[in-house]
Design an enzyme around this catalytic site. Sequence first.
Site, mmCIF file in Angstrom:
data_model
loop_
_atom_site.group_PDB
_atom_site.id
_atom_site.type_symbol
_atom_site.label_atom_id
_atom_site.label_comp_id
_atom_site.label_asym_id
_atom_site.label_seq_id
_atom_site.Cartn_x
_atom_site.Cartn_y
_atom_site.Cartn_z
ATOM 1 C CE LYS A 73 -4.254 -29.811 13.938
ATOM 2 N NZ LYS A 73 -5.476 -30.299 14.622
ATOM 3 C CB SER A 151 -6.794 -26.787 14.842
ATOM 4 O OG SER A 151 -6.844 -28.139 15.280
ATOM 5 C CB SER A 175 -9.634 -29.533 15.363
ATOM 6 O OG SER A 175 -9.782 -28.344 16.090
#
Length: 480
Positions: A73, A151, A175
């Site tokens: 990520k 996220s 997230s």
Amino acid sequence: MDDLHHLDATAQADLVRSGEVSPTELVSAAVARAEATGGDLNAIIHPRYEEAVAEAGGDLPDGPFRGVPFVLKDLDGTAAGLPLHMGTKVLRDHGYRAPADDTLAERFRAAGLVVIGKTNTPELGLIPSTEPEATGPTHNPWDLTRTAGGSSGGSAAAVAAEVVPMGHAGDGGGSIRIPASCCGLVGLKPSRGRVPVGPEVGEAWAGLVTRLAVTRSVRDTAAVLDAVAGKAVGDPYWAPPPARPYAEEVGADPGSLRIGWISQPPDGSAETEPDVALAVGRTAAALEALGHRVEQAAPPALADGSFVAHFLTCFGAWTARELDRIGEMVGEPVTEAGVERGTWAIAEMGRTVTAAQYLAGLEGLHRAARAIIGWWEVDGFDLLLTPTIPEVPPTLGQFGSTPDEPLAGVVRSTAMVAFCAAYNVTGQPAISLPLARSTAGVPVGMQLVGAPACEDVLLRVAAQVEAAHPWADRRPPLAG
């Protein structure tokens, strides 16, 4: 070979270990799928396809996932030489690259995972939908008009579309769990201190942020947790080690547990949609059928409305500090032009917070945590069942800001984190499981929350539910 992408990470690693498939074949197949789906998803924003194939053909560490393709990520996935833009224009425009691996990236590599690229994230991970201005929105493989969550939305979209079998994720208010819910995946938020976040920081968001992965199976989640968990040198705190490897909890009998459940947020911050509420009731019935003692109950402290005010005080201060840290990374202060309108507004709000007010906000969160945790440790419950989010995955475009309402995205986010954020504050482990779908055919995740440091209990029950109500054959249209 045509079916490799349908396999979870454990099965792929088994093929490599047996010699039936080479790491190069696995990684090449993942790269081919990434290239085929990239235009639809916008999940992988920093590809390293050629490098990954070359790496797969080299001398990989002999870890549990040797040769398995993976994604990092682009927010807290810090790997030497790779871009680290955190969804921002300022880091993108400076072409910033990380100077070194963080501890988690080192452990992913040691497990044998091969990173094929870095995935999209909302700016600084502040919004639970991945649609940053710097790189554009990530689309949900189940319905391209909807969010993949945030996220960790880019990682979740790549895993759900079967580009890779699992991907790195982080969670400061939902997230990991929210993208898992939106994309039909397993998402475990580990206990505070279970997985290191250093060495560039000692803690993130005063300990609210934890990191791990989104996966397609409970056994993958258990195995990757085994691979990366454990304190690192200088960590300010850490979770107690498990009694045995987490992989051994998969298939273990959890016994008859006392489980409470709710379908509506106790503080009234959101209204759960009918499809989601129905799924919670059905999941509660499924748990009861498995022999658990299930009742409609939840920690009374979840209804305390002061929690949100304390959180927002700290949230603003954390964001302001993050912009200062980015300024240190690029060698000049971040200006309003370098970030999104909403991010700047949150940071400006944070700059008005005094040190004393910030500490008072933290004290308020600590009081809330103590009261919430008492439901497990004093009242004697083992698990809490809730929806992961109170709605089906929203359509893209709902989380932006305007000049007149710069905080509109934060306000819209409140509903999405209604069932998740409390357990970042308490530090408890929580997992989202892909147990339902809406009438529109999109995933609906169910969250189970365990007592502090009790990932073992969560994984036992999650595996039990997966065996009774399997989801491996549920694939979005893009998965083929």
